[in-house]
Design a protein around this motif. Sequence first.
Motif, mmCIF file in Angstrom:
data_model
loop_
_atom_site.group_PDB
_atom_site.id
_atom_site.type_symbol
_atom_site.label_atom_id
_atom_site.label_comp_id
_atom_site.label_asym_id
_atom_site.label_seq_id
_atom_site.Cartn_x
_atom_site.Cartn_y
_atom_site.Cartn_z
ATOM 1 N N ILE A 97 73.981 26.972 4.038
ATOM 2 C CA ILE A 97 73.334 25.746 4.530
ATOM 3 C C ILE A 97 73.758 25.476 5.976
ATOM 4 O O ILE A 97 72.935 25.143 6.834
ATOM 5 N N THR A 98 75.044 25.637 6.252
ATOM 6 C CA THR A 98 75.557 25.435 7.615
ATOM 7 C C THR A 98 74.899 26.403 8.583
ATOM 8 O O THR A 98 74.491 26.021 9.687
ATOM 9 N N ASP A 99 74.768 27.659 8.168
ATOM 10 C CA ASP A 99 74.104 28.671 8.985
ATOM 11 C C ASP A 99 72.679 28.241 9.322
ATOM 12 O O ASP A 99 72.223 28.402 10.456
ATOM 13 N N ARG A 100 71.976 27.669 8.370
ATOM 14 C CA ARG A 100 70.584 27.253 8.589
ATOM 15 C C ARG A 100 70.495 26.037 9.510
ATOM 16 O O ARG A 100 69.506 25.855 10.195
ATOM 17 N N LEU A 101 71.528 25.191 9.525
ATOM 18 C CA LEU A 101 71.480 23.952 10.315
ATOM 19 C C LEU A 101 71.980 24.108 11.750
ATOM 20 O O LEU A 101 71.611 23.314 12.610
ATOM 21 N N VAL A 102 72.828 25.085 12.010
ATOM 22 C CA VAL A 102 73.409 25.242 13.354
ATOM 23 C C VAL A 102 72.823 26.503 13.994
ATOM 24 O O VAL A 102 73.107 27.611 13.560
ATOM 25 N N SER A 103 72.020 26.312 15.035
ATOM 26 C CA SER A 103 71.309 27.447 15.631
ATOM 27 C C SER A 103 72.238 28.433 16.337
ATOM 28 O O SER A 103 71.900 29.595 16.467
ATOM 29 N N GLY A 104 73.398 28.022 16.775
ATOM 30 C CA GLY A 104 74.314 28.913 17.481
ATOM 31 C C GLY A 104 75.278 29.660 16.575
ATOM 32 O O GLY A 104 76.246 30.253 17.032
ATOM 33 N N PHE A 105 75.020 29.616 15.269
ATOM 34 C CA PHE A 105 75.890 30.230 14.268
ATOM 35 C C PHE A 105 75.021 31.042 13.320
ATOM 36 O O PHE A 105 74.077 30.517 12.738
ATOM 37 N N THR A 106 75.330 32.323 13.182
ATOM 38 C CA THR A 106 74.520 33.196 12.338
ATOM 39 C C THR A 106 75.399 33.968 11.372
ATOM 40 O O THR A 106 76.383 34.583 11.782
ATOM 41 N N VAL A 107 75.050 33.893 10.094
ATOM 42 C CA VAL A 107 75.681 34.729 9.074
ATOM 43 C C VAL A 107 74.569 35.652 8.587
ATOM 44 O O VAL A 107 73.511 35.194 8.180
ATOM 45 N N TYR A 108 74.808 36.969 8.652
ATOM 46 C CA TYR A 108 73.735 37.946 8.478
ATOM 47 C C TYR A 108 73.230 38.132 7.058
ATOM 48 O O TYR A 108 72.139 38.644 6.872
ATOM 49 N N SER A 109 73.972 37.710 6.047
ATOM 50 C CA SER A 109 73.491 37.834 4.669
ATOM 51 C C SER A 109 74.228 36.824 3.792
ATOM 52 O O SER A 109 75.266 36.286 4.171
ATOM 53 N N PHE A 110 73.677 36.599 2.602
ATOM 54 C CA PHE A 110 74.336 35.683 1.680
ATOM 55 C C PHE A 110 75.686 36.232 1.234
ATOM 56 O O PHE A 110 76.637 35.473 1.020
ATOM 57 N N LEU A 111 75.784 37.549 1.120
ATOM 58 C CA LEU A 111 77.067 38.158 0.760
ATOM 59 C C LEU A 111 78.125 37.824 1.812
ATOM 60 O O LEU A 111 79.265 37.500 1.471
ATOM 61 N N TYR A 112 77.739 37.864 3.090
ATOM 62 C CA TYR A 112 78.681 37.474 4.141
ATOM 63 C C TYR A 112 79.008 35.979 4.069
ATOM 64 O O TYR A 112 80.110 35.569 4.437
ATOM 65 N N CYS A 113 78.068 35.162 3.609
ATOM 66 C CA CYS A 113 78.373 33.735 3.390
ATOM 67 C C CYS A 113 79.482 33.592 2.358
ATOM 68 O O CYS A 113 80.401 32.781 2.520
#
Length: 141
Positions: A104-120
């Motif tokens: 959810i945080t990844d989706r809300l902050v444009s300057g932060f990217t997590v490449y997959s749910f596994l990495y989340c």
Amino acid sequence: GVHKNARATAACIFFMGLCYNLYMIKNFIFSAVGIVITAYILKSGVHFDSPDTLTFAKNVLLVTIILSLVNTLIKPIISIVSIPINIVTIGLFSVVINGFMVYITDRLVSGFTVYSFLYCIYFAIVLSIIHFGLSLFNKKD
């Protein structure tokens, strides 16, 4: 893009109003440090948009605030709804819930990217371990 950062900035202003004592500020700084360390450890799957130091600092600040708000406002609801599956999995589903908070945080902050749910999920696990380590230095007086 712009709307994500506007929401994040509004949340930032709200959250900073809550930081009224040294203990909370110390916790906030430890959380930000934990997020930076976690992102560095998982750099193959986690990315901060950081063309300069100021942008990096802003993005770390926003991720820290948004993740804190998501954990405070959304996680309790999801945790209650998922009690049956958490019982069946002997509590292991809580790791998936924590990963979803990072998503959810990844989706809300444009300057932060997590490449997959596994990495989340990895991010949530590593961050929990780092928070535990940092908490050893953050005893409430």
